[in-house]
Design a protein around this motif. Structure first.
Motif, PDB file in Angstrom:
ATOM      1  N   ARG A  35       0.829  -1.209   0.000  1.00  0.00           N
ATOM      2  CA  ARG A  35       0.000   0.000   0.000  1.00  0.00           C
ATOM      3  C   ARG A  35       0.863   1.259   0.000  1.00  0.00           C
ATOM      4  NH1 ARG A  35      -2.902  -1.523   3.852  1.00  0.00           N
ATOM      5  NH2 ARG A  35      -1.988  -0.324   5.573  1.00  0.00           N
ATOM      6  N   LEU A  36       1.889   1.245   0.831  1.00  0.00           N
ATOM      7  CA  LEU A  36       2.754   2.424   0.911  1.00  0.00           C
ATOM      8  C   LEU A  36       3.592   2.591  -0.353  1.00  0.00           C
ATOM      9  CD1 LEU A  36       3.907   2.151   4.623  1.00  0.00           C
ATOM     10  CD2 LEU A  36       2.433   3.904   3.639  1.00  0.00           C
ATOM     11  N   HIS A  37       3.925   1.487  -1.002  1.00  0.00           N
ATOM     12  CA  HIS A  37       4.776   1.576  -2.181  1.00  0.00           C
ATOM     13  C   HIS A  37       4.000   2.009  -3.436  1.00  0.00           C
ATOM     14  CE1 HIS A  37       7.944   0.699  -5.026  1.00  0.00           C
ATOM     15  NE2 HIS A  37       7.093  -0.026  -5.734  1.00  0.00           N
ATOM     16  N   SER A  38       2.756   1.538  -3.598  1.00  0.00           N
ATOM     17  CA  SER A  38       2.053   1.799  -4.860  1.00  0.00           C
ATOM     18  C   SER A  38       0.667   2.419  -4.699  1.00  0.00           C
ATOM     19  CB  SER A  38       1.940   0.494  -5.663  1.00  0.00           C
ATOM     20  OG  SER A  38       1.180  -0.473  -4.943  1.00  0.00           O
ATOM     21  N   GLU A  39      -0.103   1.961  -3.725  1.00  0.00           N
ATOM     22  CA  GLU A  39      -1.483   2.449  -3.632  1.00  0.00           C
ATOM     23  C   GLU A  39      -1.549   3.936  -3.289  1.00  0.00           C
ATOM     24  OE1 GLU A  39      -3.949  -0.002  -1.176  1.00  0.00           O
ATOM     25  OE2 GLU A  39      -3.279  -1.858  -2.127  1.00  0.00           O
ATOM     26  N   TRP A  40      -0.695   4.362  -2.369  1.00  0.00           N
ATOM     27  CA  TRP A  40      -0.682   5.788  -2.049  1.00  0.00           C
ATOM     28  C   TRP A  40      -0.272   6.625  -3.263  1.00  0.00           C
ATOM     29  CZ3 TRP A  40      -2.432   8.872   1.660  1.00  0.00           C
ATOM     30  CH2 TRP A  40      -2.841   8.317   2.863  1.00  0.00           C
ATOM     31  N   LEU A  41       0.660   6.117  -4.050  1.00  0.00           N
ATOM     32  CA  LEU A  41       1.063   6.848  -5.259  1.00  0.00           C
ATOM     33  C   LEU A  41      -0.095   6.960  -6.238  1.00  0.00           C
ATOM     34  CD1 LEU A  41       4.604   5.336  -5.960  1.00  0.00           C
ATOM     35  CD2 LEU A  41       4.072   7.644  -5.175  1.00  0.00           C
ATOM     36  N   ASN A  42      -0.862   5.895  -6.380  1.00  0.00           N
ATOM     37  CA  ASN A  42      -1.991   5.919  -7.322  1.00  0.00           C
ATOM     38  C   ASN A  42      -3.071   6.894  -6.884  1.00  0.00           C
ATOM     39  OD1 ASN A  42      -0.765   4.004  -8.930  1.00  0.00           O
ATOM     40  ND2 ASN A  42      -1.751   2.269  -7.878  1.00  0.00           N
TER      41      ASN A  42
END
Length: 531
Positions: free
Chosen positions: A91-98
């Protein structure tokens, strides 16, 4: 007459000088702007729906909040679960970025901008905005309206110390601080500090009351800045200083304002001579007739029943004209004046005919507004063909007046739509110079004018005869006729007239100018200098 194919059009532009009477912000333009804004509302509604859907789909906040509330604050056993650890890291690596860098929000905004650009060609231009602002100032002057009343949607003036309603429109809106700022700014940019002070003071009052919206162009600071300098230019140094001090509360490091404060304090030195009062109303090329013109406009035609000469008082003469063509439809003629000779023909045109003429003229009116730079009065010239409505009107005019109105003895029918504050400055219809374009037809001067009222107005729009000292209000579907020349061919100075600004309403008129030649047997000339 419903078949436009029977009518030939001659779309051209009215090049008669209007002397500041901007007509390009016509009511036709306003209607077009309303339609364009309706489409923009649809685009905005789509944008809001898409954004609401996007935000509703972002369940991310609720999911993550629940994890921090229920799972992560619970037992340490949950933290040791590799699935919990994996989902957290992912989540911290990709979902927050999305979520943070979502393209969907940008796509929705770009769709809204694209929709705006589709309608941009039909939206008012900067000259329309400035023209509308000048139109408001013109109405303010001619009808002695209070800016404070206009900002509340009221048309009021002070009469004998009391605030009176000039008219009560069925529909009205109040003005915001930003609206008043824009009008004041237009005056300010023209160095018209008489008007800028009044409108900017109202803007400051409204902004101080907390009236500011995200879509506003101006702010309280902008209004204070412009108002302070306007007061300085009118000689009111103490007000300029006070407003500058207030402005420094919001922007204490503004070097220009600090310099102004120092300058104003020096100007207030008692040893210096007092400044002149520059708060006078701007001058005009028609200053000599301005007071009479505005008084006649304010009476809105109520003084038409007047004395004609020392021996006889003419109140109203109603004459029913019976011509063979008019036996089934007699025309009532009301004599308004003998010097100059001015008559009003009631019910000259039917409602259906008036609407058809306006419909036929609208493309020409719009074309003249779009193509002519700088803008002039939007007008269309309609050329009648056999059996057309224009030809029938020409025949009716000829039968009523007894004059030959066929081209080139009569000019093509000119149709004009007045704009916001639209008016005509005092002028003669007949040529007063040998180089006048009136003589291009080579049929002499304009001997007479026949003007048809194609629409009613709620208030304003009267025709004021300056030297004759009376005005004629707009009478729906009526026509007004007057002689421009004496029988000896000299221009009648008593026909100096002006179109009062339209206060409320959509004014359409059709003008038929009739020339000297072709009237040799219908309107005989005279060698008598008194005729």
């Amino acid at each position: 007459m419903k078949n436009p194919a029977c009518l030939c059009f001659l779309w051209t532009f009215a090049l008669i000088r209007r002397s500041g009477g901007e007509m390009f912000t016509s009511l036709q333009t306003v209607k077009q702007a309303i339609r364009a804004e309706g489409k923009l509302i649809d685009h905005l509604r789509t944008y809001i729906d898409q954004e609401a859907e996007r935000l509703q789909d972002v369940r991310f906040y609720a999911k993550v909040s629940a994890l921090h509330t229920e799972l992560y604050k619970g037992s340490t056993a949950a933290l040791g679960n590799p699935l919990v650890a994996f989902t957290l890291i992912k989540r911290l690596h990709s979902e927050w970025l999305n979520v943070v860098f979502s393209n969907e929000a940008q796509e929705n905004a770009e769709a809204l901008r694209s929709g705006y650009e589709e309608e941009e060609a039909d939206l008012p231009k900067v000259e329309d905005l400035r023209g509308a602002a000048r139109g408001l100032m013109r109405l303010q002057d001619v009808y002695a309206l209070q800016v404070s009343g206009l900002s509340r949607g009221r048309f009021q003036r002070v009469t004998n110390g009391e605030v009176m309603d000039v008219c009560s429109p069925a529909v009205s809106v109040s003005l915001s601080g930003d609206d008043c700022f824009l009008v004041g700014k237009v005056a300010y940019e023209q160095e018209d500090y008489y008007h800028s002070v009044q409108w900017l003071e109202e803007s400051v009052r409204l902004f101080r009351g907390g009236q500011w919206s995200l879509e506003d162009e101006g702010t309280l600071e902008h209004a204070l800045d412009h108002l302070a300098f306007s007061h300085f230019k009118t000689g009111n140094i103490s007000h300029a200083l006070s407003l500058s001090h207030e402005l420094l509360h919001y922007d204490p490091m503004n070097g220009r304002v600090l310099q102004n404060v120092e300058k104003y304090e020096k100007l207030l030195d008692p040893a210096r001579p007092p400044s002149t009062d520059g708060s006078m109303r701007p001058s005009s090329a028609y200053l000599r007739t301005r007071d009479t013109y505005e008084r006649l406009c304010q009476t809105q035609g109520s003084q038409v029943f007047r004395k004609i000469n020392k021996k006889k008082c003419l109140y109203t003469l109603y004459i029913v004209l019976f011509v063979h063509y008019l036996l089934l439809r007699p025309v009532r003629r009301e004599v308004l004046s003998l010097r100059p000779f001015v008559v009003l023909y009631h019910d000259f045109i039917t409602a259906a005919e008036a609407e058809d003429i306006k419909t036929f003229a609208q493309p020409g009116v719009s074309a003249s507004r779009l193509r002519v730079k700088p803008p002039v009065s939007p007008a269309a010239w309609l050329k009648g063909s056999a059996g057309s409505l224009v030809e029938k009107l020409d025949q009716r005019i000829s039968l009523i007046t007894g004059l030959n109105v066929k081209h080139p003895y009569g000019e093509f029918l000119q149709v004009v739509n007045y704009g916001i504050g639209g008016h005509y400055e005092p002028h003669f219809d007949h040529a007063t110079s040998p180089s006048s374009p009136v003589f291009k037809l080579k049929t002499g001067n304009r001997v007479a004018t026949f003007m048809i009222y194609l629409s009613p107005v709620e208030a304003g729009g009267s025709t004021a005869f300056i030297y004759a000292n009376f005005s004629v209000p707009v009478v729906e579907r009526a026509a007004i006729f007057w002689w421009n020349l004496h029988r000896n061919g000299q221009g009648d100075e008593d026909t100096l007239h002006a179109g009062c600004p339209v206060l409320i309403g959509d004014k359409w008129v059709a003008n038929k100018w009739i020339h000297e030649y072709g009237q040799e047997f219908q309107h005989r000339c005279s060698l008598n200098p008194e005729e």
